[in-house]
Design a protein around this motif. Sequence first.
Motif, PDB file in Angstrom:
ATOM      1  N   TYR A 326      30.990 -47.846  57.435  1.00 34.37           N
ATOM      2  CA  TYR A 326      29.761 -47.697  56.648  1.00 34.37           C
ATOM      3  C   TYR A 326      28.828 -46.709  57.333  1.00 34.37           C
ATOM      4  N   TYR A 327      28.600 -46.901  58.626  1.00 34.98           N
ATOM      5  CA  TYR A 327      27.994 -45.866  59.462  1.00 34.98           C
ATOM      6  C   TYR A 327      29.105 -45.271  60.321  1.00 34.98           C
ATOM      7  N   PRO A 328      29.163 -43.951  60.471  1.00 35.89           N
ATOM      8  CA  PRO A 328      30.149 -43.377  61.396  1.00 35.89           C
ATOM      9  C   PRO A 328      29.905 -43.879  62.823  1.00 35.89           C
ATOM     10  N   VAL A 329      30.978 -44.218  63.501  1.00 34.71           N
ATOM     11  CA  VAL A 329      30.919 -44.596  64.912  1.00 34.71           C
ATOM     12  C   VAL A 329      31.446 -43.398  65.693  1.00 34.71           C
ATOM     13  N   SER A 330      30.588 -42.769  66.493  1.00 32.83           N
ATOM     14  CA  SER A 330      30.971 -41.536  67.184  1.00 32.83           C
ATOM     15  C   SER A 330      30.766 -41.695  68.685  1.00 32.83           C
ATOM     16  N   ARG A 389      28.051 -38.530  63.536  1.00 30.35           N
ATOM     17  CA  ARG A 389      29.184 -37.614  63.493  1.00 30.35           C
ATOM     18  C   ARG A 389      28.727 -36.156  63.510  1.00 30.35           C
ATOM     19  N   THR A 390      27.546 -35.890  62.985  1.00 32.44           N
ATOM     20  CA  THR A 390      27.015 -34.526  62.970  1.00 32.44           C
ATOM     21  C   THR A 390      26.508 -34.112  64.346  1.00 32.44           C
ATOM     22  N   SER A 391      25.795 -34.995  65.015  1.00 33.65           N
ATOM     23  CA  SER A 391      25.176 -34.628  66.296  1.00 33.65           C
ATOM     24  C   SER A 391      26.179 -34.613  67.452  1.00 33.65           C
ATOM     25  N   MET A 392      27.210 -35.429  67.382  1.00 35.74           N
ATOM     26  CA  MET A 392      28.093 -35.621  68.536  1.00 35.74           C
ATOM     27  C   MET A 392      28.815 -34.346  68.990  1.00 35.74           C
TER      28      MET A 392
END
Length: 431
Positions: A326-330, A389-392
Amino acid sequence: MKMVIIGGGPAGRSAAMEAAQLDAEVTLIERKHVGGTCLNEGCMVICGFNDVVKFHKDSKNYQKLGIISQESSIDYSKLVKGIKQTTGKISNILKHETQQTGVEMVMGEATIREGVVEVNGDEYPYDKLLIATGARPFIPPVPGAEHASTYKNVLDWKEIPPKLNIIGSGVIATEFANIFSSLGSEVKILCRNKFLSNIDPEFRDYIAKHLLPGVEIQENVQVQEINPDEASTSQGTVEGKVFLATGMTPNSEIVEGMVEIGPKKEIIVNKQMKTSDPSIYAAGDVVGTVGNTPVARREGIIAARNACDISATMDYSLIPQSITLYYPVSFIDSGEEPSEDEFDVRIRGSAGPGSFWHALDGETGFTKISSDLQTKEITRVSSISPASRTSMPYLAKMMLDGYKASDFDDFIETHPSTDAVYKLLHFLSKY
């Protein structure tokens, strides 16, 4: 220079376009689908399911809050049809994009002999050959394993299974557990060892409790036999459809006897993606390194450059990874053992795009960063948030280039955002 590439997935396609732009004469051979496993059976299929699942979960939450009056229902056959239509459209776009760079594309089954690849009775001589044939699901030697499904045939199911037993403990098991539990299946994850053993324990616990509610996770389970509608395990019999998420087997058979093959059937390569045969390269899942699309693309580009006599080296350090829930786990891990001077900071997720309405129930994720207080180097980052996922990957690049926590003191984010990374880095810069 004539280069033949076998496999039209992320590694093969990236290599083909790179080599063509370096003036090589490139032939790309694909057996079935341009885009490979990622587009047609893997990552993009997960994304298609997850978009609908998130909408379905949101509608339940909004209905519970009284914001909307009706709860959504899912038509599985139409969902599958839509995923197939979308991936088919993307595949055509990728094919056109590849051909635009001057690559010749050939569809068919390839066979190799010294200096020549044969497809559909036609011969394609090569100076350099790249094997990018990917991997397939590993089928464990369990009696009745032929009765189980894998990610390769989930789009062939006619309905949402009432009960689903997922054998596996990694990313694929977790992502499919999220999808089908959200669609209404009663889901069990059967782990041979520990669930998600390679990620931070805090994040593993959060995933199990908050992102997989209702999913039963059993650890240290040995599966003894699989039947069409049940599985026998060391902890008893579980009823329902069985889904295997037990790892991958590289599709290296095409070059057996030609290059060195490892114990897990992976093609052995060096950091230039060269095999034991100086004219043959390999890239992507077939080399058994890090099984994700960005890594495969990079490996393909490295292989193409070296094949075209431009020196390039693959670097596997600080690779950002994620789990689609549901939320990306990065997460990023430097791979270094924690030192006595390592300092952890964490912050709960805040309300913003993608999590605003979950501020009411506290389900907004969290972020954790580890830094060495002496060197100020960032050693590990993990985040559960819509923006993680975008910031990682950008943070991974900055870590790779030697940025320290103090370098983020004047960092300004794009607002509104739920990504807490910048707050934690600003906090660490004061130490």
